[in-house]
Write an enzyme that holds these catalytic residues in place. Structure first.
Site, PDB file in Angstrom:
ATOM      1  N   CYS A 289      -2.056   8.737   3.219  1.00 33.70           N
ATOM      2  CA  CYS A 289      -2.036   8.307   1.817  1.00 33.70           C
ATOM      3  C   CYS A 289      -3.375   8.559   1.140  1.00 33.70           C
ATOM      4  O   CYS A 289      -3.430   8.883  -0.039  1.00 33.70           O
ATOM      5  CB  CYS A 289      -1.696   6.821   1.727  1.00 33.70           C
ATOM      6  SG  CYS A 289      -0.043   6.385   2.296  1.00 33.70           S
TER       7      CYS A 289
ATOM      8  N   GLU B 277       0.880  -1.168   0.000  1.00 31.23           N
ATOM      9  CA  GLU B 277       0.000   0.000   0.000  1.00 31.23           C
ATOM     10  C   GLU B 277       0.910   1.209   0.000  1.00 31.23           C
ATOM     11  O   GLU B 277       1.548   1.530   1.005  1.00 31.23           O
ATOM     12  CB  GLU B 277      -0.915  -0.021   1.231  1.00 31.23           C
ATOM     13  CG  GLU B 277      -2.105   0.931   1.122  1.00 31.23           C
ATOM     14  CD  GLU B 277      -1.842   2.283   1.728  1.00 31.23           C
ATOM     15  OE1 GLU B 277      -1.500   3.212   0.960  1.00 31.23           O
ATOM     16  OE2 GLU B 277      -1.981   2.431   2.942  1.00 31.23           O
TER      17      GLU B 277
END
Length: 466
Positions: free
Chosen positions: A261, A227
Site C-alpha cells: 500500500c 488502512e
C-alpha cells in the site's frame, strides 16, 4: 482454502474452512478468555510479548520460508519481515506501560480526576496477504498488550501463516483464547463482525472491503480502524540528490514485488532533473534479479497469485493503449509462476489505469513537471492519501511541500515506511485511524474518566451544566 506456490503455480495444500460450530467455539473462547485476561497487569502482558519476540527470532527461518511458499516474497525480505514483527513486540513490551499509564487532570479541591485505559474486548482483524506476518503483528502487539483479545480473519491464500501466528502467541504463554485464527471466507466476515461478542474491528485492504466493514460496524456502533489502498507520490525537486533519489525510488517501487500500500507508485519529477532521474531509475530497475524467491540473490519474486499478476498487466496494457510509453518491462515473463518484471511507464495520460488506480505490482508511472506548484498538484491528484516522499536538499522546503500534500505520513529524502515508534495511517480513500506508537495502542481502549471526590468536600449546591 488452497495454498498455491506462486513461483510454480503448484498447489501445496488445501485447508477446510472453519464451519459455523468452530467459529462459535472460537467466539465463545475469546469472550471467556477476555474476562480473565483483562485483569492481567500490563507488566505481565509485556513479559509475554517479549517472549513472542524471542520465539519469532528463534523461528525466523521457518516463518520466512512459510511466507515465501505461500505468497512469493523473496526469502531475505521475508526474514526481514519476521525481524520487524519481533521489533514491534520489543517496542510494546518496553513502552506499553508508559503509553497506558493513567492521565491526571486538573480538578477542584478535595478531588482527583484521571483517565484510565481499559481494553474493549475481542477485536476482529481482517488482514491481507502482502505482508502476512507484519500486517497482523502491527495490530496484535499493541491490542493484546492493552488487554484485548484478537480474532484474525487472514487472506485465504496464507492460511498456514495465520495458524503459525496463533501458535506463536500460545507458545509464548498467552491464554489459548487471546489470539485465534478464523479460517473463513470474506462473505462470512459480516456475520462475525455483527456478533455482540466482537467489540471492534481493524482492516487492512481494499476500499470496497473497508466500506463493507465500516458499514456493518457502524450499524452496531463498533469502533474501526481502516488502512486502505494507496497511490503514493514520490516527488523529486530540482535541487534533489538525483542519484540517491533514483536509487531509493527503484527499491521503493519494487520492494515485495511492488505489492505494498505504501509503495511509491507515481513518480513526479522536476523537468530540470527528469532525464538524469530516468536514466538512473531505469538502470537501477533493470539491475534487479527477478526469479526464484527462495534464492537469496532474488530481488523481485512472483506476484502472489496468477490472477493478481494478470490484473496488473491489464492496467499496464490499458495505459499503453491510452498513450503511455514503456521504457522497460511491460510483459509477463515467459516462465512458470506469476512473474511480472519491474516496469517503468512515461508519458502517462491523465485518467489511464496506472494514473487513476492503485497498481499493486512492480509498475512505476513517471511524470515530468515544470515547477514545485505543479508537482504538488500532481501529488494530490489522487483519491488516496496514505504516504508521500519528497526529495530536496532544502529541508525547510521539504517540510513546506510536505505540509501541502494530502497524506497520513510524509517522508523527506526517505521512502515511506511503517515504524513501531511513529503513528501510521492515511486520509481520504486510504482510510482512517492510526496504528503503531502510542496512537495505535489507544485506538481500541476505553479512555475512562475516573473522578474521586472526598465526601466532606462535596459541593451539594453545585448544579451540573450537562
Amino acid at each position: 482454502m488452497e495454498r498455491i506456490n506462486p513461483a510454480t503455480g503448484e498447489t501445496i495444500e488445501t485447508y477446510d474452512e472453519h464451519d459455523e460450530g468452530q467459529v462459535e467455539e472460537r467466539l465463545s473462547r475469546a469472550e471467556s478468555t477476555f474476562e480473565t485476561f483483562r485483569d492481567w497487569s500490563v507488566a505481565e502482558r509485556e513479559t509475554k510479548l517479549a517472549g513472542v519476540a524471542t520465539l519469532l527470532r528463534e523461528r525466523m527461518t521457518e516463518y520466512a520460508e512459510l511466507m515465501t511458499r505461500e505468497m512469493g516474497k523473496p526469502i531475505a525480505q521475508a526474514e526481514a519481515e519476521v525481524e520487524k514483527c519481533a521489533w514491534v513486540c520489543d517496542h510494546y513490551a518496553e513502552h506499553a506501560g508508559r503509553y497506558l499509564q493513567d492521565e491526571q487532570h486538573p480538578s477542584p479541591p478535595g478531588s482527583t480526576v484521571k483517565t484510565v485505559h481499559e481494553p474493549l474486548g475481542p477485536v476482529l482483524a481482517i488482514m491481507p496477504w502482502n505482508f502476512p506476518f507484519w500486517q497482523v503483528f502491527r495490530f496484535a502487539a499493541p491490542y493484546l498488550v492493552a488487554g484485548n483479545v484478537g480474532l484474525l480473519k487472514h487472506a485465504s491464500n496464507v492460511p498456514e501463516c495465520a495458524l503459525a501466528m496463533e501458535d506463536v502467541f500460545r507458545d509464548a504463554g498467552f491464554p489459548d483464547g487471546a489470539f485465534q485464527t478464523l479460517l473463513i471466507s470474506s462473505d462470512r466476515v459480516d456475520a462475525v463482525l455483527s456478533d455482540p461478542r466482537v467489540k471492534a474491528a481493524t482492516l487492512t485492504g481494499s476500499g470496497p472491503a473497508g466500506r463493507a466493514v465500516a458499514g456493518t460496524a457502524g450499524e452496531h456502533l463498533k469502533k474501526t480502524v481502516l488502512e486502505l489502498g494507496g497511490s503514493d507520490p514520490y516527488v523529486v525537486l530540482e535541487d534533489a540528490d538525483v542519484e540517491a533519489a533514483a536509487t531509493t525510488a527503484a527499491w521503493a517501487r519494487n520492494l515485495n514485488g511492488g505489492q505494498s500500500c505504501i509503495a511509491a507508485k507515481r513518480f513526479v519529477v522536476h523537468d530540470a532533473v527528469y532525464e538524469a532521474f530516468i536514466d538512473r531509475f531505469v538502470a537501477e530497475v533493470e539491475s534487479f534479479t527477478v526469479g526464484d524467491p527462495m534464492d537469496r540473490d532474488t530481488d523481485v519474486g512472483p506476484q502472489a497469485r496468477q490472477d493478481l499478476m494478470e490484473g496488473v498487466h491489464e492496467q499496464v496494457t490499458g495505459s499503453i493503449d491510452a498513450g503511455a510509453t514503456v521504457l522497460t518491462g511491460g510483459e509477463p515473463l515467459d516462465r512458470d509462476g506469476a512473474y511480472y518484471p519491474p516496469t517503468v511507464l512515461v508519458d502517462v495520460p491523465q485518467g489511464c489505469p496506472v494514473d487513476a488506480e492503485e497498481v499493486f505490482g512492480p509498475v512505476a508511472a513517471v511524470y515530468r513537471v515544470h515547477d514545485e506548484e505543479t508537482a504538488i498538484e500532481k501529488a494530490n491528484d489522487t483519491e488516496f492519501g496514505l504516504g508521500a516522499s519528497i526529495w530536496t536538499d532544502d529541508l525547510e522546503r521539504g517540510e513546506r511541500v510536505a505540509s501541502r500534500i494530502d497524506a497520513g505520513c510524509t517522508y523527506i529524502n526517505e521512502l515511506v515506511k511503517s515504524d513501531p515508534r511513529v503513528p501510521f495511517g492515511g486520509v481520504k480513500e486510504s482510510g482512517y485511524g492510526r496504528e503503531l506508537s502510542e496512537a495505535g495502542i489507544k485506538e481500541f481502549v476505553n479512555r475512562k474518566t475516573v473522578w474521586r471526590q472526598q465526601p466532606e468536600t462535596s459541593n451539594e449546591d453545585e448544579i451540573p451544566t450537562e
